[in-house]
Design an enzyme around this catalytic site. Structure first.
Site, PDB file in Angstrom:
ATOM      1  N   LYS A  37       2.248  -3.699 -12.305  1.00  0.00           N
ATOM      2  CA  LYS A  37       1.117  -4.026 -12.788  1.00  0.00           C
ATOM      3  C   LYS A  37       0.684  -3.445 -14.106  1.00  0.00           C
ATOM      4  O   LYS A  37       0.002  -3.929 -15.043  1.00  0.00           O
ATOM      5  CB  LYS A  37      -0.026  -3.711 -11.823  1.00  0.00           C
ATOM      6  CG  LYS A  37       0.018  -4.570 -10.566  1.00  0.00           C
ATOM      7  CD  LYS A  37      -0.901  -4.163  -9.676  1.00  0.00           C
ATOM      8  CE  LYS A  37      -0.972  -5.248  -8.426  1.00  0.00           C
ATOM      9  NZ  LYS A  37      -1.722  -5.106  -7.282  1.00  0.00           N
ATOM     10  N   SER A  96      -6.185  -5.955  -3.696  1.00  0.00           N
ATOM     11  CA  SER A  96      -5.898  -5.036  -4.844  1.00  0.00           C
ATOM     12  C   SER A  96      -6.599  -5.203  -5.888  1.00  0.00           C
ATOM     13  O   SER A  96      -6.775  -4.291  -6.756  1.00  0.00           O
ATOM     14  CB  SER A  96      -4.398  -4.818  -5.108  1.00  0.00           C
ATOM     15  OG  SER A  96      -3.976  -6.225  -5.573  1.00  0.00           O
TER      16      SER A  96
END
Length: 343
Positions: free
Chosen positions: A278, A233
């Site tokens: 996040k 990611s």
């Protein structure tokens, strides 16, 4: 008597605390992780990025649930419970960790490829062989090959892709012995074993899960050391850090810039999991910009989940929920990232 009861009470309390802190529950907890400056992971031409501001990769914290941490998670707005099956897809802990390491290394290779190509700098992709992700219980190679080994030849033949390897093995027969040359902990070894029938098919195989293992070499040296962070990611942010160092560091202009998203070798950004967490991590770290994959929402997505939202929509909602002033920017390609920062 009272003293005896007091001792029993203390023992019960200690026992309950031990259970609360240490008894593993059959699922995991996902919570906001950290936003890490990429300058400590990446060096280009032997130099670290010491310019003002930061590019940051963002993480999701994952931990085995315990009774007390599970109760605590119920008070946290961005904490989620995740089953081992949905997290690991049936893989063992070791295989899952190996997969995450492989995905991270692949994302770094693609990040280097995209950054160097866009910067007009030389790079060379070298095919190393077949990466062993797992071994089936019935494989004759079990106990010889290990997870993380790289198969370089079969019967003395080298291949340029996993598909070429598969095509060669297909032409053999079940029970036939083949000699495999492989690299184990940087040592070249060979083993000769019989092919087995692959589950659900009549085809022969080694009984391993495999993927291509490539490496990118560059004229201007680049090193990326991520420690224990795994998964693909951070690909977009690695690409940005490397590219900006190659081109003189003119894009950041002192800002704290975070983001997420996979990066393929063509420069396309892919969706990831846990993006709301996040965003929280990035906001806590003081980031003013957050790049979020703007993945397409297909009819299949909506059919499977009428309330489905893509990464960008989830990230925007998370920023709004925590009343953050962070600017969430939708991206589909690395060009989107560069063009936005050039404004």
């Amino acid at each position: 008597m009272k003293q005896h009861k007091r001792k029993i009470t203390i023992l019960v309390i200690v026992l309950l605390l031990l259970i609360g802190f240490f008894l593993p529950l059959p699922f995991y907890l996902e919570t906001p992780g950290t936003a890490e400056s990429l300058s400590k992971f990446v060096t280009v031409d032997g130099k670290r990025d010491r310019r003002k501001g930061h590019y940051m990769l963002t993480t999701v914290a994952l931990q085995q649930a315990r009774p007390l941490t599970y109760l605590w998670s119920k008070t946290q707005p961005f904490a989620e419970t995740v089953s081992k099956e949905s997290l690991m897809g049936g893989a063992s802990n070791r295989t899952y960790e190996q997969m995450q390491t492989y995905y991270m290394q692949s994302s770094i290779n693609d990040a280097i490829t995209v950054a160097y190509r866009r910067a007009g700098e030389a790079y060379h992709k070298k095919y190393r062989g077949i990466y062993v992700m797992s071994l089936l219980a019935g494989s004759k190679f079990k106990g010889h090959l290990a997870i993380g080994d790289t198969v370089t030849k079969i019967d003395g033949h080298a291949f340029k892709s996993a598909q070429q390897f598969i095509n060669y093995v297909k032409r053999q027969r079940v029970g036939q012995k083949v000699t495999v040359t492989y690299t184990h902990k940087q040592q070249v070894k060979t083993t000769t074993q019989a092919l087995v029938k692959l589950p659900g098919t009549k085809r022969p195989g080694l009984g391993i899960t495999l993927v291509d293992h490539s490496q990118v070499k560059t004229d201007i040296p680049v090193k990326v050391n991520v420690g224990e962070i795994g998964g693909p990611s951070a690909g977009t942010m690695f690409t940005l850090e490397i590219y900006d160092q190659l081109t003189g560091g003119k894009l950041r202009r002192g800002r704290k810039i975070a983001g997420t998203g996979t990066m393929d070798a063509k420069g396309n950004v892919g969706a990831i999991g846990g993006i709301d967490k996040k965003v929280v991590a990035a906001s806590r770290a003081g980031a003013t910009i957050f790049f979020a994959p703007d993945d397409p929402v297909t009819k299949a997505d909506k059919k499977a989940d009428p309330n489905y939202k893509n990464n960008y929509a989830v990230a925007k909602a998370a920023a709004k929920r925590i009343h953050s002033k962070i600017k969430v920017v939708p991206i589909k390609t690395f060009s989107d990232v560069v063009n936005y920062l050039k404004k």
